[in-house]
Design an enzyme around this catalytic site. Sequence first.
Site, PDB file in Angstrom:
ATOM      1  N   LYS A 125       0.852  -1.188   0.000  1.00 58.30           N
ATOM      2  CA  LYS A 125       0.000   0.000   0.000  1.00 58.30           C
ATOM      3  C   LYS A 125       0.888   1.239   0.000  1.00 58.30           C
ATOM      4  O   LYS A 125       1.417   1.654   1.016  1.00 58.30           O
ATOM      5  CB  LYS A 125      -0.939   0.026   1.213  1.00 58.30           C
ATOM      6  CG  LYS A 125      -2.087   0.983   0.952  1.00 58.30           C
ATOM      7  CD  LYS A 125      -2.533   1.832   2.110  1.00 58.30           C
ATOM      8  CE  LYS A 125      -1.609   2.839   2.673  1.00 58.30           C
ATOM      9  NZ  LYS A 125      -1.508   4.116   1.920  1.00 58.30           N
ATOM     10  N   GLY A 151       7.515   5.335   7.516  1.00 60.37           N
ATOM     11  CA  GLY A 151       6.650   6.506   7.649  1.00 60.37           C
ATOM     12  C   GLY A 151       6.916   7.188   8.977  1.00 60.37           C
ATOM     13  O   GLY A 151       8.021   7.096   9.514  1.00 60.37           O
ATOM     14  N   SER A 152       5.890   7.853   9.509  1.00 54.06           N
ATOM     15  CA  SER A 152       6.111   8.652  10.710  1.00 54.06           C
ATOM     16  C   SER A 152       6.034   7.807  11.981  1.00 54.06           C
ATOM     17  O   SER A 152       5.428   6.738  12.008  1.00 54.06           O
ATOM     18  CB  SER A 152       5.084   9.774  10.767  1.00 54.06           C
ATOM     19  OG  SER A 152       3.809   9.219  10.930  1.00 54.06           O
ATOM     20  N   THR A 178       2.376   7.173  13.217  1.00 52.63           N
ATOM     21  CA  THR A 178       1.682   6.082  12.524  1.00 52.63           C
ATOM     22  C   THR A 178       2.217   4.731  12.988  1.00 52.63           C
ATOM     23  O   THR A 178       1.460   3.777  13.154  1.00 52.63           O
ATOM     24  CB  THR A 178       1.837   6.227  10.998  1.00 52.63           C
ATOM     25  OG1 THR A 178       1.371   7.509  10.614  1.00 52.63           O
ATOM     26  CG2 THR A 178       1.064   5.166  10.253  1.00 52.63           C
ATOM     27  N   ALA A 179       3.520   4.658  13.234  1.00 54.85           N
ATOM     28  CA  ALA A 179       4.129   3.395  13.681  1.00 54.85           C
ATOM     29  C   ALA A 179       3.549   2.956  15.024  1.00 54.85           C
ATOM     30  O   ALA A 179       3.336   1.770  15.270  1.00 54.85           O
ATOM     31  CB  ALA A 179       5.634   3.551  13.791  1.00 54.85           C
ATOM     32  N   GLU A 218      10.565   1.822   9.990  1.00 51.08           N
ATOM     33  CA  GLU A 218      11.570   2.826   9.601  1.00 51.08           C
ATOM     34  C   GLU A 218      10.900   4.185   9.720  1.00 51.08           C
ATOM     35  O   GLU A 218      10.019   4.520   8.926  1.00 51.08           O
ATOM     36  CB  GLU A 218      12.020   2.592   8.156  1.00 51.08           C
ATOM     37  CG  GLU A 218      12.691   1.249   7.913  1.00 51.08           C
ATOM     38  CD  GLU A 218      14.119   1.178   8.446  1.00 51.08           C
ATOM     39  OE1 GLU A 218      14.662   2.222   8.872  1.00 51.08           O
ATOM     40  OE2 GLU A 218      14.676   0.078   8.448  1.00 51.08           O
ATOM     41  N   GLU A 237      10.551  16.677  14.112  1.00 48.23           N
ATOM     42  CA  GLU A 237      10.874  16.512  12.694  1.00 48.23           C
ATOM     43  C   GLU A 237      10.013  17.497  11.896  1.00 48.23           C
ATOM     44  O   GLU A 237       8.793  17.476  11.994  1.00 48.23           O
ATOM     45  CB  GLU A 237      10.568  15.088  12.255  1.00 48.23           C
ATOM     46  CG  GLU A 237      10.900  14.845  10.796  1.00 48.23           C
ATOM     47  CD  GLU A 237      10.597  13.420  10.349  1.00 48.23           C
ATOM     48  OE1 GLU A 237       9.469  12.961  10.568  1.00 48.23           O
ATOM     49  OE2 GLU A 237      11.491  12.785   9.765  1.00 48.23           O
TER      50      GLU A 237
END
Length: 488
Positions: free
Chosen positions: A179, A232-233, A236-237, A254, A392
């Site tokens: 995705k 991703g961020s 979200t992780a 990552e 970030e």
Amino acid sequence: TMANSKALLVLENFIGGKFVPCSSYIDSYNPSTGEVYCRVPDSGKEEVEAAVKAAKYAFPIWSSKSPLERSQILNKLADLIEHDLEAFAQAESKDQGKTITFSRTVDIPRAVYNFRFFASSILHHTTECTEMATMDCVHYTSRTPVGVAGLISPWNLPLYLLTWKIAPAIACGNTVVAKPSEMTSVTAWMMCKLLEKAGVPHGVVNVVFGTGTKAGEALVCHPDVPLISFTGSTLTAQRITEKSAPHCKRLSLELGGKNPAIIFDDADLTQCIPTTLRSSFANQGEICLCTSRIFVQRGVYSEFIKRFVAEAKKWKVGNPSDPTVDVGALISKEHLEKVRSYVKKAQAEGARVLCGEGVDSLALSSGNQKGYFMLPTVITEVKDESCCMQEEIFGPVTCVVAFDTEEEVIKRANSVKYGLAATVWSSNVGRVHRVAQRLQSGLVWTNCWLVRDLNLPFGGMKASGIGREGAKDSYEFFTEVKTITIKH
Ligand code: NAD
């Protein structure tokens, strides 16, 4: 004709070797014009279910092929993408806002290389064996593919990062449901058109387009997807970790960074300045490895600032399809506003903006007036506790601060929640090793930036991630190991 050139590009999911339409779609914008130009499937549970089913069906066929057969198919796919490199580069630039120069020289060549690299490395792994003479036993390990891999990738390096997952996953014999980011789906869709010609059997690579909360979560929560590789961020992780916890899934995460550059008095500034400009502003600062905290030792601080700012002002911002442009458009209007808001917050706290946002004027051509552009921005006189030094930003914004001692700068560099990448600039070899050892960072580049050997581990410490990717690390992640003992 005008009508044709304005027609929207409509993507379809790729499931079981076929393109299938979706019942609803999401608008995708061209970041350099601000116009909707593409419609992306808004997939959900149903589409993910179909894709997982196709991947499960293909697994016994694909996993029983020899590494050499899979390797040949991966190499063929690499050749086909390379053959269409220019078309892929144009599409990536239009979809993401990055410059055509960057997509031509970095994104697409690396996507090609990802397939070639894993096509080669899969042929060279060995497993372990030990002997236990006193027990008349030998032990050995055996590795087998895990099954259906769920792959979720971000918008900053779309095809580059997606293929960094697909290539090792299928090289190891897994089948995948991928995705990509809903904001940058076009090159993944283009790649799907090449799979059959490359000899990838139906169902080995399935791509489901859509948002994170709908399509992404459906994949994360699917009981028949035992493994998720996510880039991703950090936020979200955390959500993915929670959602996958009931299924005990294997996760590779990552995530974001707040990467320091540490510049000592004895650094070679003629190398350091151009590289630090790139590490701050390349790809609009939208690379997880970008530098956003520059620590400069007191002795060269004013000289560094003077030269760095003068060079930053030369970076040309504008139409990404112009090969002379250095900085393209940011990914979205929302993201541009977020990045700008950091500059405002810094100013409100008393920091000084030396160039860029709010200081210099940005001249855009008529077609790009509504694009999401921003000038490379350098901030100074900013406190370490400031959000600009802690969070970030993921845009063309970098902070420059002074330091005095080695001990002090190590402590300050480590005082953020992230730990992805760092750069160290010094001509003292002892110091370079000492500092590299003590930085809390998954990658440390000294006197260079972004030089990668894909054989070695890539990944972050602390809030920058869990797990590593690379030749051996990806092999280990995408296979299940078993220890077998034989008594003779
Ligand atoms: P993001 O976390 O918003 O989205 C990444 C992907 O996850 C997208 O495909 C998105 O649709 C999906 N997603 C979002 N919510 C989800 C959910 N609840 N469940 C499942 N999937 C979900 O990140 P982004 O804004 O696309 O990318 C930028 C971030 O990625 C930055 O933080 C950057 O540092 C990081 N990044 C890290 C690396 C690395 O290798 N460490 C590389 C590139 C980017």
